[in-house]
Every structure is written in C-alpha cells, then in structure tokens.
Design an enzyme around this catalytic site. Structure first.
Site, mmCIF file in Angstrom:
data_model
loop_
_atom_site.group_PDB
_atom_site.id
_atom_site.type_symbol
_atom_site.label_atom_id
_atom_site.label_comp_id
_atom_site.label_asym_id
_atom_site.label_seq_id
_atom_site.Cartn_x
_atom_site.Cartn_y
_atom_site.Cartn_z
ATOM 1 N N GLN A 114 0.730 -1.012 -0.008
ATOM 2 C CA GLN A 114 -0.020 -0.169 -0.046
ATOM 3 C C GLN A 114 0.784 1.120 -0.065
ATOM 4 O OE1 GLN A 114 -3.502 -0.877 0.256
ATOM 5 N NE2 GLN A 114 -3.726 1.101 -0.442
ATOM 6 N N LYS A 129 -2.738 -1.050 6.636
ATOM 7 C CA LYS A 129 -3.586 -2.061 6.118
ATOM 8 C C LYS A 129 -4.180 -2.620 7.647
ATOM 9 C CE LYS A 129 -5.626 -3.788 2.537
ATOM 10 N NZ LYS A 129 -6.028 -3.157 1.386
ATOM 11 N N GLY A 168 -12.623 -0.110 3.018
ATOM 12 C CA GLY A 168 -12.864 -1.502 2.825
ATOM 13 C C GLY A 168 -12.062 -2.442 2.086
ATOM 14 N N ASP A 169 -12.196 -3.559 2.138
ATOM 15 C CA ASP A 169 -11.458 -4.815 1.506
ATOM 16 C C ASP A 169 -12.256 -5.986 1.351
ATOM 17 O OD1 ASP A 169 -8.453 -5.104 0.304
ATOM 18 O OD2 ASP A 169 -8.576 -6.834 1.513
ATOM 19 N N THR A 212 -11.927 0.463 -8.201
ATOM 20 C CA THR A 212 -10.733 -0.781 -8.473
ATOM 21 C C THR A 212 -11.028 -1.352 -9.692
ATOM 22 O OG1 THR A 212 -10.683 -1.010 -5.964
ATOM 23 C CG2 THR A 212 -9.595 -2.370 -7.166
#
Length: 449
Positions: A114, A129, A168-169, A212
């Site tokens: 990241q 993260k 979010g992920d 994304t």
C-alpha cells in the site's frame, strides 16, 4: 534466489530471519527490493540514510482482541490488526479485510504494498492495512454489527482523519463500513472522514464502488495502447466475482471486450456470449450466493468445479481479481499457450513470482497490482478530499479524475522502467516510481523518522 546487490540482499536476509513466519510479507518485500538494484547503485545517499532498512519495518503494529456475542448469546473471540506502515507522504491509508485467512503476515504484505500504491496515485496518502480473521459469510446482520462495533471500539484509539483512514477490502463492504463508522462516531462524538467507502448519504463518494475494477481496465487499456491495441473485440477472463471483478467486467464490456469467464472460491462459469455483470451483481451483492447460480439466469452457460481451472480458458486479456497467489507458473503457461496478450492484476499480488517471470519472458504485457488496482485507493483519496471540503462531486467528475490518475500511474511506471534500464518492465517501474517519492520524503524528514 539472492538479490543481485549485496546491500539489498543483506537487508532481505536479515528481515527473513526476523520475519521467518511471514511468507506473504517476505514475498512482497523481495519483489520490491529486487527492483531497487539500479536505484541503490545510483543513489548512495539513500543507502547512507538507511531509507530501505527503515521502509521495510512498519512504523507501528497494533494487534488486539475482538470479543463479541453471536445470535445464540455465546461469546466469540477474533484477532484484530492494524499495521501503520509508513506516513512519510500522508496519513496512513489502506483497507480492512475480514476473512479467515487474515494473519499478521498477510496484513503486513498488504500494508507494505500500500505504501507504493498510494505513492503512485500522486495523492498525499501513506501506507497501512488492517483487518481480522472474522468471517462475515453466514453471519446475520446483527452478528456483523456486533463484531464491527467491538472491532471499532479498539481501532478508534489509533485512527483519525489526519492520522489513519481505513477503507474496505475483502469481507468489508458498505454494510461493514456503515457499522464501523457509526461506532466511531458514537465513541468520538465526531462526524469526520475517518473511513472511506461510506454510503452516499453520509459522506461517501460516487464511483468508489466501481473504482478498483474501472481502474484495472483503465490501466490495462494504457498497456494495450502501447502496442496499438485495445479491449475492442478481445476475449477477457476475470477471476473472482467480488466488487473488483464485477466492475472490471462492466468497464471491460463498455470498452468493447467480451468477458467470457468469472469465478468464486468454489468454481468458475464460462459464458461464450459474454457474462452479464448485472447478473453477477445480483447473485453476489444482493443474494450473497455462489456463482454457479448464474446458470439459473443463463442456462446456456457452463459451470466447472474448482476455481483454478479458469486460467485454462483461452483469452486475450486476463484480469486476476480474486486473491493473492491465485495464479501460479503452470497456470501462466496455460494462458501463454492460449495466446494471452495482456495480464493486469486487479487483486493484491495474485500472480506468484514464477507466473510473473513467465509472462515477462513470453513478452506478455503485465501490469502489477500496486499500479493496476490503485484506482480504489485513489478514489478513496478523492473521497477524503470531498469530506475535508464538505463537497460532493458527480460520478462523471470522480470517474474523470480516476481515469487521469490511472493514466498518470501507467506513464510514471513506464518512464521509471525506461530511466533505470528496464524498458517495458512495469513491475520494476511501478516499484521504483512509488519508492522514490516516499524515499525522498523520508530523507527530508530526518533519520529518526
């Protein structure tokens, strides 16, 4: 295999001893350090200042217990993590992942990546993260809410709009972000842009959901354009069926491609007429069902058990959008044999080192994750800007900014690869371009930093 530079190899070997139980993290570090050989040879000042030694160590690691009650009234306990890796160019920025596979190694690998991904966007965001080994699948909304509230009760002590801004992920969508934001607001009595990926009614950004996936295709389009090609008329295979995969499908289709295969953790579907992203969206986002139910909507499609076989489907463009190390050297060989011309990593590190080497040796256009999937965090950065200014931009405005950011990322990676003697190697180019901005900021801010 040793890195072809004694200084960098020494850093890696030392880290490998300290982090021997963290394979994902070590894999990510090795891939970056290997790219920095020509940088170290040209920039002795970075060696003297110990920049690389410092950048591979997180500034802060937070691990905590998350206790919550399930619907039976029984106590459940999970582990929570937040790795604040580097804040040289801005507040820590990076998603939260809720999935059984989450470990400290996975979070450190994602946080390390990241740093450079955020740097490439050109926006003032550091790298971080977080997440938990909690699995939202099969849980009721009430259980997810109670978990999120417990998780945020601890996390809230360590984040803020000018300190650390999670998003979010995997496993953390609009529902989870809403519960997390609500708890933060109650605890802090503040309405701030402390999380991104929020709902539109309380500070979210238009186009964030799509970002994304769209960005993956925008970057792939730039790669294809370097050879006079485009998505027009191309067969596209996309692994995964989550947020990234769904909107990569939509954008690839809009750009003239035909998405013929998608997958989930159980298996994959093939639809030679082109997979309708709205059907996948209905299955995954509304019904939360398995991808094989696509056949209920489109009986002429085919379903195959086992997700890895998706890479045997002949295509022109492959977009791995599921999870790390999902595409290995053997599967890369299948794609190459079937004539793939471009591979762009929509997920984080989905291709193993052997797969990456195979694609590069075969002359396949290859876009690395830290560049390709930066569209999500770029739009999160745009959401932060809107929150700070108390503004809301239109979908078209955000999408236009996103498209330009992805074009700039491609140009920066391509230019750095050229400058450091590796023309066309976007893996090295992205690593170098992302690294140099952070490294120079660290130099300016002093050795103690």
């Amino acid at each position: 295999m040793p890195i072809n530079n004694a200084y960098l190899n020494g850093i890696y070997e030392d880290l490998a001893v300290k982090s021997a139980h963290e394979p994902e993290f070590l894999q990510a570090v090795y891939e970056v350090l290997e790219s920095l050989v020509p940088v170290v040879e040209r920039r002795p000042d970075l060696v003297k200042a110990g920049v690389i030694k410092r950048i591979v160590e997180p500034e802060r690691i937070i691990q905590f217990r998350v206790s919550w009650l399930d619907d039976k009234g029984e106590v459940q306990v999970n582990r929570g993590y937040r790795v604040q890796f580097n804040s040289a160019i801005g507040p820590y920025k990076g998603g939260l992942r809720f999935h059984p596979s989450v470990t400290l190694s996975v979070i450190k690998f994602l946080g390390f990546e990241q740093i450079f991904k955020n740097s490439l966007t050109g926006l003032p965001m550091g790298g971080g993260k977080g997440g938990s080994d909690f699995d939202p699948k099969g849980k009721s909304d009430a259980e997810v809410m109670r978990f999120c509230q417990s998780f945020m009760t601890e996390l809230s002590k360590h984040i803020g709009p000018d300190t650390d801004v999670p998003a979010g992920d995997i496993g953390v969508g609009g529902r989870e972000i809403g519960y997390l934001f609500g708890q933060y607001k109650r605890l802090r009595n503040e309405f701030t842009g402390v999380l991104t990926g929020k709902g539109l009614s309380y500070g979210g950004s238009l186009a964030r959901t799509e970002a994304t996936g769209y960005g993956t295709c925008y970057f792939a389009g730039e790669m294809l354009g370097s050879r006079g090609e485009s998505f027009q008329g191309k067969r596209v295979v996309i692994s995964g069926s989550g947020n990234v995969a769904i909107y990569a499908n939509q954008k690839a289709t809009q750009l003239g491609g035909k998405v013929i295969a998608m997958s989930d953790s159980n298996g994959y579907i093939v639809d030679e007429n082109g997979i309708d992203y709205t059907v996948i969206q209905e299955i995954k986002e509304v019904r939360r069902d398995r991808i094989k139910t696509y056949l209920n909507y489109v009986p002429t499609a085919k379903y195959v058990e086992g997700c890895r076989g998706i890479w045997s489907v002949p295509c022109d463009i492959a977009l791995p959008c599921a999870t790390q190390n999902e595409l290995n050297g053997e599967e890369a060989g299948w794609l190459i044999s079937n004539g793939v011309m471009a591979v762009a990593e929509g997920a984080n590190m989905p291709c193993t080192p052997e797969a990456v080497t195979a694609f590069q040796n075969a002359g396949v256009l290859f876009g690395p994750a830290k560049a390709v999937n930066a569209g999500g965090v770029a739009t999160s950065g745009l959401e932060m800007s809107q929150n700070s200014q108390r503004l809301s931009w239109t979908f078209e405005e955000v999408d236009q900014k996103l498209h330009q950011i992805m074009k700039n990322i491609y140009a920066s990676a391509a230019a750095a690869a050229e400058e450091y003697g590796m023309p066309g190697n976007l893996v090295a180019g992205a690593n170098i371009a992302g690294f140099l901005k952070v490294a120079d900021a660290m130099m300016w801010q002093g050795i103690a930093y």
